[in-house]
Design a protein around this motif. Sequence first.
Motif, mmCIF file in Angstrom:
data_model
loop_
_atom_site.group_PDB
_atom_site.id
_atom_site.type_symbol
_atom_site.label_atom_id
_atom_site.label_comp_id
_atom_site.label_asym_id
_atom_site.label_seq_id
_atom_site.Cartn_x
_atom_site.Cartn_y
_atom_site.Cartn_z
ATOM 1 N N ARG A 1 58.510 49.622 71.953
ATOM 2 C CA ARG A 1 58.364 50.741 71.024
ATOM 3 C C ARG A 1 57.596 50.325 69.768
ATOM 4 N N VAL A 2 57.983 49.185 69.185
ATOM 5 C CA VAL A 2 57.304 48.720 67.973
ATOM 6 C C VAL A 2 55.844 48.381 68.280
ATOM 7 N N LEU A 3 55.613 47.673 69.367
ATOM 8 C CA LEU A 3 54.239 47.305 69.701
ATOM 9 C C LEU A 3 53.380 48.534 70.000
ATOM 10 N N ALA A 4 53.961 49.558 70.614
ATOM 11 C CA ALA A 4 53.212 50.772 70.932
ATOM 12 C C ALA A 4 52.871 51.565 69.667
ATOM 13 N N LYS A 5 53.775 51.578 68.700
ATOM 14 C CA LYS A 5 53.576 52.372 67.486
ATOM 15 C C LYS A 5 52.845 51.607 66.390
ATOM 16 N N ARG A 6 52.877 50.298 66.455
ATOM 17 C CA ARG A 6 52.319 49.449 65.405
ATOM 18 C C ARG A 6 50.837 49.755 65.184
ATOM 19 N N GLY A 7 50.537 50.272 63.996
ATOM 20 C CA GLY A 7 49.151 50.544 63.621
ATOM 21 C C GLY A 7 48.574 51.828 64.186
ATOM 22 N N SER A 8 49.364 52.587 64.944
ATOM 23 C CA SER A 8 48.839 53.816 65.540
ATOM 24 C C SER A 8 48.731 54.920 64.491
ATOM 25 N N LEU A 9 47.898 55.884 64.763
ATOM 26 C CA LEU A 9 47.743 57.025 63.865
ATOM 27 C C LEU A 9 49.072 57.771 63.739
ATOM 28 N N VAL A 10 49.777 57.929 64.841
ATOM 29 C CA VAL A 10 51.079 58.599 64.825
ATOM 30 C C VAL A 10 52.031 57.850 63.888
ATOM 31 N N ALA A 11 52.030 56.534 63.961
ATOM 32 C CA ALA A 11 52.903 55.732 63.102
ATOM 33 C C ALA A 11 52.544 55.929 61.639
ATOM 34 N N LYS A 12 51.276 55.968 61.339
ATOM 35 C CA LYS A 12 50.850 56.159 59.951
ATOM 36 C C LYS A 12 51.280 57.522 59.431
ATOM 37 N N VAL A 13 51.129 58.554 60.247
ATOM 38 C CA VAL A 13 51.530 59.896 59.840
ATOM 39 C C VAL A 13 53.040 59.961 59.652
ATOM 40 N N LEU A 14 53.784 59.424 60.619
ATOM 41 C CA LEU A 14 55.249 59.422 60.504
ATOM 42 C C LEU A 14 55.703 58.679 59.261
ATOM 43 N N ASN A 15 55.052 57.564 58.975
ATOM 44 C CA ASN A 15 55.412 56.771 57.810
ATOM 45 C C ASN A 15 55.190 57.562 56.524
ATOM 46 N N ARG A 16 54.159 58.370 56.480
ATOM 47 C CA ARG A 16 53.884 59.172 55.294
ATOM 48 C C ARG A 16 54.844 60.356 55.185
ATOM 49 N N MET B 1 42.514 50.888 59.394
ATOM 50 C CA MET B 1 42.246 49.680 60.144
ATOM 51 C C MET B 1 43.532 49.231 60.842
ATOM 52 N N ALA B 2 43.411 48.929 62.105
ATOM 53 C CA ALA B 2 44.564 48.503 62.894
ATOM 54 C C ALA B 2 44.963 47.077 62.522
ATOM 55 N N PRO B 3 46.256 46.786 62.561
ATOM 56 C CA PRO B 3 46.686 45.425 62.262
ATOM 57 C C PRO B 3 46.241 44.469 63.364
ATOM 58 N N ALA B 4 46.149 43.210 63.017
ATOM 59 C CA ALA B 4 45.770 42.196 64.003
ATOM 60 C C ALA B 4 46.827 42.138 65.097
ATOM 61 N N PRO B 5 46.405 41.928 66.339
ATOM 62 C CA PRO B 5 47.376 41.800 67.426
ATOM 63 C C PRO B 5 48.290 40.592 67.181
ATOM 64 N N LEU B 6 49.486 40.696 67.691
ATOM 65 C CA LEU B 6 50.449 39.610 67.546
ATOM 66 C C LEU B 6 50.462 38.756 68.806
ATOM 67 N N ASP C 1 56.150 49.095 57.889
ATOM 68 C CA ASP C 1 54.953 49.323 58.702
ATOM 69 C C ASP C 1 55.160 49.198 60.204
ATOM 70 N N GLU C 2 56.240 48.560 60.621
ATOM 71 C CA GLU C 2 56.450 48.352 62.050
ATOM 72 C C GLU C 2 57.707 49.051 62.569
ATOM 73 N N VAL C 3 58.822 48.832 61.907
ATOM 74 C CA VAL C 3 60.087 49.366 62.415
ATOM 75 C C VAL C 3 60.268 50.839 62.057
ATOM 76 N N ALA C 4 60.040 51.194 60.810
ATOM 77 C CA ALA C 4 60.229 52.593 60.401
ATOM 78 C C ALA C 4 59.369 53.555 61.229
ATOM 79 N N PRO C 5 58.075 53.290 61.409
ATOM 80 C CA PRO C 5 57.279 54.223 62.214
ATOM 81 C C PRO C 5 57.763 54.338 63.664
ATOM 82 N N ALA C 6 58.342 53.273 64.188
ATOM 83 C CA ALA C 6 58.809 53.285 65.569
ATOM 84 C C ALA C 6 60.132 54.026 65.744
#
Length: 121
Positions: free
Chosen positions: A86-101, A1-6, A58-63
Amino acid sequence: MAPAPLCENEVARRLPVWAAMSCVFLDTDLSERDYAAIAAAIDQAGFTAVEARAIFKDEVAPAFAANLRSVAGEWAGWPDDFVRERVLAKRGSLVAKVLNRLFDRDVLSQEWGKIAACLGD
């Protein structure tokens, strides 16, 4: 689930924290003073340690974590507008989730511990 927009106010509140935390992912060694500056940005923005840890993980590390894996990684820092986008583009994205893992969780835990040690109560 994607995070709520800021909303723009929340982005403005987070931007100094994102920029400060992005320094962890530069191809340089940080000093205690650098970690204290990150903690100061968190305190000034009014985030709790729990909120700040989530922002870091969840926001900075994936970016920015990929920079540490680059042979010629960035070492001088990024402009705020780049950090924001960069953070807004990666925030909640599938790529960000994979990178985080995939990114070394021990490194993230160690770096967060150094930041948390500088946070006020």
